[in-house]
Design an enzyme around this catalytic site. Structure first.
Site, PDB file in Angstrom:
ATOM      1  N   ASP A  77       0.836  -1.200   0.000  1.00 59.17           N
ATOM      2  CA  ASP A  77       0.000   0.000   0.000  1.00 59.17           C
ATOM      3  C   ASP A  77       0.871   1.251   0.000  1.00 59.17           C
ATOM      4  O   ASP A  77       1.631   1.485   0.935  1.00 59.17           O
ATOM      5  CB  ASP A  77      -0.906  -0.005   1.237  1.00 59.17           C
TER       6      ASP A  77
ATOM      7  N   TYR B  53       2.933   9.822  -0.534  1.00 56.17           N
ATOM      8  CA  TYR B  53       4.050   9.219   0.197  1.00 56.17           C
ATOM      9  C   TYR B  53       5.381   9.461  -0.514  1.00 56.17           C
ATOM     10  O   TYR B  53       6.447   9.241   0.068  1.00 56.17           O
ATOM     11  CB  TYR B  53       3.856   7.716   0.368  1.00 56.17           C
TER      12      TYR B  53
ATOM     13  N   LYS C 215      -2.944   5.834  -4.108  1.00 62.82           N
ATOM     14  CA  LYS C 215      -4.016   6.780  -3.807  1.00 62.82           C
ATOM     15  C   LYS C 215      -3.761   8.102  -4.526  1.00 62.82           C
ATOM     16  O   LYS C 215      -2.620   8.574  -4.578  1.00 62.82           O
ATOM     17  CB  LYS C 215      -4.100   7.037  -2.295  1.00 62.82           C
TER      18      LYS C 215
ATOM     19  N   HIS D  22      -7.645   9.703  -1.799  1.00 59.96           N
ATOM     20  CA  HIS D  22      -6.967   9.679  -0.504  1.00 59.96           C
ATOM     21  C   HIS D  22      -7.705  10.458   0.585  1.00 59.96           C
ATOM     22  O   HIS D  22      -7.614  10.121   1.758  1.00 59.96           O
ATOM     23  CB  HIS D  22      -5.550  10.246  -0.675  1.00 59.96           C
TER      24      HIS D  22
ATOM     25  N   LYS E 172       2.919  -1.584   9.191  1.00 57.35           N
ATOM     26  CA  LYS E 172       4.206  -1.126   8.687  1.00 57.35           C
ATOM     27  C   LYS E 172       5.304  -1.459   9.678  1.00 57.35           C
ATOM     28  O   LYS E 172       5.166  -1.232  10.879  1.00 57.35           O
ATOM     29  CB  LYS E 172       4.192   0.387   8.459  1.00 57.35           C
ATOM     30  N   SER E 173       6.391  -2.019   9.158  1.00 56.31           N
ATOM     31  CA  SER E 173       7.601  -2.208   9.939  1.00 56.31           C
ATOM     32  C   SER E 173       8.751  -2.373   8.960  1.00 56.31           C
ATOM     33  O   SER E 173       8.583  -2.964   7.897  1.00 56.31           O
ATOM     34  CB  SER E 173       7.508  -3.440  10.839  1.00 56.31           C
TER      35      SER E 173
ATOM     36  N   ARG F  19       9.621  -8.366  12.615  1.00 53.27           N
ATOM     37  CA  ARG F  19       8.292  -7.835  12.895  1.00 53.27           C
ATOM     38  C   ARG F  19       7.349  -8.079  11.725  1.00 53.27           C
ATOM     39  O   ARG F  19       6.156  -8.316  11.922  1.00 53.27           O
ATOM     40  CB  ARG F  19       8.381  -6.331  13.203  1.00 53.27           C
TER      41      ARG F  19
ATOM     42  N   ASN G  97       3.860 -10.051  12.203  1.00 54.75           N
ATOM     43  CA  ASN G  97       2.559  -9.476  11.859  1.00 54.75           C
ATOM     44  C   ASN G  97       1.748 -10.385  10.943  1.00 54.75           C
ATOM     45  O   ASN G  97       0.512 -10.308  10.913  1.00 54.75           O
ATOM     46  CB  ASN G  97       2.752  -8.109  11.195  1.00 54.75           C
TER      47      ASN G  97
END
Length: 282
Positions: free
Chosen positions: A43, A48, A73, A106, A227-228, A233, A237
């Site tokens: 995503d 961003y 987006k 967005h 997010k990581s 991690r 997740n």
């Protein structure tokens, strides 16, 4: 990977890897690491400023493009029919993936109708597989769909144990619109990773608080965006499909809801005015 079915039959992975606030110079390797860990849903967004790096990560990950679900987006300053079309061409070029699996509006401001018509056109042309929105209330999502050709497939909104949005989620699901959760861990607020209720539930199953929250969201029919940049991690997740929460667990989590966002409210009038100043400087 578990998937949900969108209202046009497209399958969306229940877990997505978000790249918000990952610096462009780190994004390609983060995407590769996430896909290596098992993510198949990435995503990103025009705002961003890392679509190019996301595209490179997908190209260099060693997994066929058609196995990766890519979301981006349209940013609010690119709304309006012609502006949105131009921005879609830029996103397609930056990502370099041939097509985009899901494209969202967005923010719920500015000329959403013109931008939506552009998304509809690009979906009809096969350049986008599914279209949706982000940060809309359920009534505005339905309004947008009813007065246009295509009903939004997704609404990506803030959902976490402290802002559960039960009414919004129920309304979206009743209309066949899949909710997606951004900020599932409340951006670390409220001491979420030390919360005794979530910790006690996790202890029963040998799971972390992040895993409990992720499982809770998926069981509600919500796509989760986490997010990581740490591979361990990322793997953690994803490891949420070998247990299920009880009704007692869900009731305990329900009591954590404070009923409002602690991050950003898109219905606060002062914030709406301030948002225009942020985006357009006026």
């Amino acid at each position: 990977m578990q998937t949900f079915t969108l209202n046009n039959g497209v399958q969306i992975p229940a877990l997505g890897f978000g790249v918000f606030q990952i610096p462009p110079e780190e994004t390609e390797q983060a995407v590769i690491a996430a896909i290596k860990a098992g993510y198949r849903h990435i995503d990103t967004a025009q705002a961003y400023v890392n679509e190019t790096e996301v595209g490179r990560g997908i190209k260099n990950c060693g997994i066929p493009r058609e196995e990766i679900f890519v979301t981006s987006k349209v940013w609010v300053e690119n709304y309006g029919y012609e502006a949105a079309k131009a921005s879609l061409e830029r996103s397609l070029a930056r990502l370099g993936c041939g097509y985009i699996d899901l494209m969202l509006l967005h923010q719920p401001f500015n000329d959403i109708y013109g931008a939506w018509r552009a998304l509809e056109e690009y979906q009809a042309a096969g350049k986008i597989r599914a279209i949706g929105v982000s940060n809309f209330t359920a009534d505005r999502v339905l309004d947008l769909g009813l007065y246009n050709k295509v009903m939004p497939a997704v609404n990506q909104i803030e959902i976490n144990p402290f802002h559960q949005q039960a009414e919004q989620v129920a309304g979206l699901l009743a209309e066949g619109i899949v909710p997606e959760a951004w900020g599932p861990f409340a951006e670390g607020k409220f001491g979420i990773f030390e919360n005794p209720v979530l910790a006690a539930i996790g202890k029963k199953y040998g799971k972390s608080i992040a895993q409990v929250v992720t499982r809770w969201l998926i069981e509600r029919g919500i796509v989760v965006l986490a997010k990581s940049t740490k591979p361990e991690r990322m793997a953690e997740n994803l490891n949420v499909f070998d247990f299920a929460l009880t009704e007692e667990d869900k009731a305990a989590i329900a009591k954590l809801d404070v009923g409002k966002s602690q991050i950003i409210s898109h219905t606060d009038l002062a914030m709406v005015r301030q948002f225009k100043e942020w985006v357009f400087g006026v």
